[in-house]
Write an enzyme that holds these catalytic residues in place. Structure first.
Site, short mmCIF file in Angstrom:
data_model
loop_
_atom_site.label_atom_id
_atom_site.label_comp_id
_atom_site.label_asym_id
_atom_site.label_seq_id
_atom_site.Cartn_x
_atom_site.Cartn_y
_atom_site.Cartn_z
N ASP A 45 0.80 -1.22 0.00
CA ASP A 45 0.00 0.00 0.00
C ASP A 45 0.84 1.28 0.00
O ASP A 45 0.29 2.38 0.17
CB ASP A 45 -0.94 0.01 1.21
CG ASP A 45 -0.20 -0.07 2.55
OD1 ASP A 45 1.00 -0.42 2.54
OD2 ASP A 45 -0.83 0.20 3.59
N GLY A 80 12.58 9.73 -24.91
CA GLY A 80 12.84 9.48 -26.32
C GLY A 80 13.65 8.22 -26.52
O GLY A 80 13.18 7.11 -26.28
N THR A 129 13.95 4.11 -30.00
CA THR A 129 12.62 3.58 -30.31
C THR A 129 11.53 4.63 -30.21
O THR A 129 10.59 4.64 -31.00
CB THR A 129 12.30 2.40 -29.37
OG1 THR A 129 13.32 1.41 -29.49
CG2 THR A 129 10.95 1.78 -29.72
N GLU A 188 16.51 11.24 -31.50
CA GLU A 188 17.34 10.63 -32.54
C GLU A 188 16.54 10.49 -33.85
O GLU A 188 15.94 9.47 -34.09
CB GLU A 188 17.84 9.27 -32.06
CG GLU A 188 18.61 9.33 -30.75
CD GLU A 188 19.06 7.96 -30.24
OE1 GLU A 188 19.19 7.02 -31.06
OE2 GLU A 188 19.24 7.82 -29.03
N TYR A 189 16.54 11.56 -34.75
CA TYR A 189 17.36 12.76 -34.70
C TYR A 189 16.54 13.91 -35.26
O TYR A 189 15.77 13.71 -36.21
CB TYR A 189 18.62 12.60 -35.55
CG TYR A 189 19.48 11.46 -35.08
CD1 TYR A 189 20.40 11.62 -34.05
CD2 TYR A 189 19.35 10.20 -35.66
CE1 TYR A 189 21.20 10.56 -33.62
CE2 TYR A 189 20.13 9.14 -35.22
CZ TYR A 189 21.05 9.31 -34.21
OH TYR A 189 21.80 8.27 -33.76
N TYR A 198 29.52 6.85 -30.14
CA TYR A 198 29.59 5.39 -30.28
C TYR A 198 28.60 5.00 -31.37
O TYR A 198 27.86 5.85 -31.89
CB TYR A 198 29.29 4.68 -28.96
CG TYR A 198 28.17 5.29 -28.13
CD1 TYR A 198 26.83 5.17 -28.54
CD2 TYR A 198 28.44 5.98 -26.96
CE1 TYR A 198 25.80 5.72 -27.78
CE2 TYR A 198 27.42 6.53 -26.20
CZ TYR A 198 26.10 6.40 -26.61
OH TYR A 198 25.08 6.94 -25.89
N ASP A 199 28.59 3.73 -31.75
CA ASP A 199 27.71 3.23 -32.82
C ASP A 199 28.00 3.90 -34.16
O ASP A 199 27.11 4.03 -34.99
CB ASP A 199 26.23 3.43 -32.45
CG ASP A 199 25.79 2.54 -31.31
OD1 ASP A 199 26.53 1.59 -30.99
OD2 ASP A 199 24.74 2.81 -30.71
#
Length: 618
Positions: free
Chosen positions: A322, A349, A352, A392-393, A460-461
């Site tokens: 509770d 955001g 996805t 993105e983006y 990165y990526d």
């Protein structure tokens, strides 16, 4: 989060004039538009604007009208435009009216006549930060030029290059004019430092580690000056970067994902048991959704409903059925109590859920209000210290393509800052695509930076097995190297491009991935080999946590400041404590704000990588 304020009292005006002004403003300004009709156009008068004072929530402005001709003027009317958000609230010595953002100041009954050489002033109190533009006096230019000889346009926003401790080079796009451009005035921190005939200037004698602002104005062959360019803010290299947020003066931020509590079995308590909580300054809680033009809950169960046992809880106290708040939010509350230096931001955001930003920024004020209402919900308002926007983006393609325009990101950040105020953090995760015409050129990241506490640059990526046949390449190269598949796809290129656009180095955080990206079907140990597809990962093909890779595929080499590994037919790239140490040296040498990482659950159980960031930044 805002306090009421009143304008400072006016002084030195006659009681009769003040009474006249009150009479004018006893009706709504928009309702008085019909009272203003410009006098017959003349070219023998000038109007000059002065901001007399500024008290933060408002300002006092003054127009001075002067008869520069040889005959008497019987009436006058000054017209000008203010940007949206700036307006006149009260005036004296003139009838001031508006139609939208267009304002008119018309003489009162007693001060319309001006003999040659005579002048008269009228003043007003206003609100907003804008400056007047498009000034006309009796239908002609306020500087007294003849109709048809328009002042020049604003030059392009200056950019900086070759930045050193004491020098930098400025350049800008030329202004336009119906007659011709004569020269340009260059201003540093509001003071003119040079007049040049071209569209560049080299500035020197600067101080290391100091932020300077620059604007440029054009002058035409008639001697008229136009509006100033947009402001560039740039920081010289070297010097003491000064104190930053949290211990050690540098940002050390990690992403915590709400879905990590499921298959990954990673919870807020793991930040304590790994030792990471003592080594960070900020947490981005990922993610809230952006849908229907609003900020919304991402995962209600994980966010504020999941019940934790005593063994799972940060403070060893079990949740009850509770209690008003459970889930990650309650655990973060407990974490902040134990580690009060940590700031928590709610990030909205992500890859996805970025598709909703385009609709949301169509009305940035309403969007910001919805985010504020959610972040500051009384049930968990004490948990969060601000908001992070992970779009993105903007004006470019990610999972979907956005077409909201280059200004949409700046408009969003401006609205967020206005609503969240100075006492909350407003940050953003942004692209690191520094290629010519790439994502960093698609949106106004420089203009938006003035409203952000800092940017998390997603360095990165850059490369991965979405290019199934390769070539193999490190996904987070610090610098370019011979054979890199794409120019501008490296961390240093992104940082330098942002700095050249005018984003202060202290507002930029370098991104570190706590994971690797990899291919299979690879025969070449060095980068640049061909592949047959993505390597197998625990949760997703082509990606694996560092905590797995450090043992299953140990590093066999380094390139461009990051590690790579060849094991069997698999090829992986990832950061190790050693390469992170090198990247942290880069952060310090560039006077960046700090570093951030995606995300906690990829680290070892003893927080190896978070420790490397902490040790590297101090």
């Amino acid at each position: 989060m805002s306090t009421a304020s009143t304008a400072p009292p006016r002084h030195g005006r006659l009681r009769a004039k003040f009474a006249a002004a009150l009479a004018v403003f006893s009706l709504p300004l928009a309702g008085l538009v019909g009272l203003a009709s410009p006098a017959q156009a003349a070219t023998s008068a000038t109007a000059t604007y002065t901001k007399v004072s500024d008290w933060g929530s408002g300002f006092e402005g003054k127009w001075t009208v002067k008869n520069t001709g040889t005959t008497t003027i019987s009436s006058w009317a000054v017209e000008w435009d203010y940007p949206t958000g700036t307006r006149v609230n009260s005036a004296w010595d003139a009838q001031v009216t508006n139609s939208g953002n267009h304002w008119t100041g018309k003489n009162a009954g007693w001060n319309g006549t001006l003999s040659p050489g005579a002048s008269i002033s009228f003043g007003f109190n206003g609100s907003g930060s804008g400056s007047p533009s498009g000034c006309k006096i009796n239908g002609a230019s306020c500087d007294g030029s003849q109709p048809g000889d328009a002042p020049p346009s604003a030059p392009g926003t200056p950019s900086a290059s070759a930045i050193t401790d004491t020098t930098l080079n400025l350049s800008w796009a030329p202004a336009t004019d119906d007659v011709g451009i004569k020269n340009y005035d260059v201003f540093r921190d509001g003071s003119k430092i040079a007049t040049v005939g071209g569209t560049s200037h080299s500035d020197s004698g600067l101080t290391a580690g100091t932020t300077y602002t620059y604007t440029v104005t054009a002058r035409d062959t008639s001697g008229q000056t136009g509006p100033s360019s947009r402001m560039l803010s740039v920081q010289t290299t070297g010097g003491d970067p000064g104190p930053g947020p949290g211990p050690g003066g540098k940002v050390k931020l990690g992403y915590f994902t709400n879905w990590g509590v499921y298959a990954r079995n990673y919870h807020v308590k793991n930040l304590v048991t790994s030792g990471s909580a003592a080594k960070i300054t900020h947490i981005n809680y990922a993610f809230g959704n952006v849908t229907g033009g609003r900020c919304t809950i991402g995962d209600a169960y994980a966010d504020y409903d999941k019940a934790y046992s005593a063994a799972q809880s940060v403070d060893g106290v079990a949740d009850t059925w509770d209690q008003p708040l459970r889930g990650n939010f309650n655990q973060l509350r407990k974490l902040k109590k134990a580690y009060p230096h940590i700031k928590v931001l709610w990030s909205f955001g992500g890859w996805t859920w970025s598709g909703g930003f385009g609709q949301a920024v169509a009305n940035p004020t309403a969007f910001a209000q919805s985010c504020y209402d959610l972040v500051e919900d009384p049930r968990w308002a004490d948990v969060f210290d601000g908001i992070d926007l992970d779009w993105e983006y903007p004006n470019a393609c990610g999972l979907s393509c956005d077409t909201s325009g280059a200004a949409s990101f700046k408009n969003m950040m401006q609205a967020m800052r206005a609503r969240f105020g100075a006492n909350n953090l407003v940050t953003a995760a942004i692209t690191a695509d520094a290629s010519t015409g790439g994502k960093l050129d698609a949106a106004d990241y420089a203009g938006a930076a003035q409203y952000a506490d800092f940017y998390n640059v997603m360095t990165y990526d850059f490369f991965g097995a979405w290019a199934a046949q390769g070539p193999t390449a490190p996904h987070s190269p610090l610098t370019a190297y011979a054979g890199i598949p794409q120019s501008g796809f490296n961390s240093d290129a992104a940082i330098q491009k942002l700095r050249a656009k005018g984003v202060p180095a202290a507002k930029l955080n370098l991104g570190i991935g706590f994971y690797g990206r990899g291919w299979t079907g690879v025969t070449q140990a060095e980068p640049g080999g061909t592949a047959s597809g993505p390597a197998q990962g625990t949760y997703e093909q082509g990606i694996e946590d560092y905590k797995v890779l450090k043992s299953s595929c140990p590093a066999t080499g380094t390139i461009a400041g990051t590690a790579y590994a060849k094991c069997g037919s698999n090829w992986w790239s990832y950061d190790t404590p050693a390469t992170i140490a090198g990247k942290m040296n880069y952060v310090k040498s560039q006077n960046l704000g700090g570093a951030f990482f995606w995300e906690f659950s990829g680290d070892t159980s003893n927080g190896e990588l978070a420790g490397a960031i902490h040790n590297g930044l101090g």
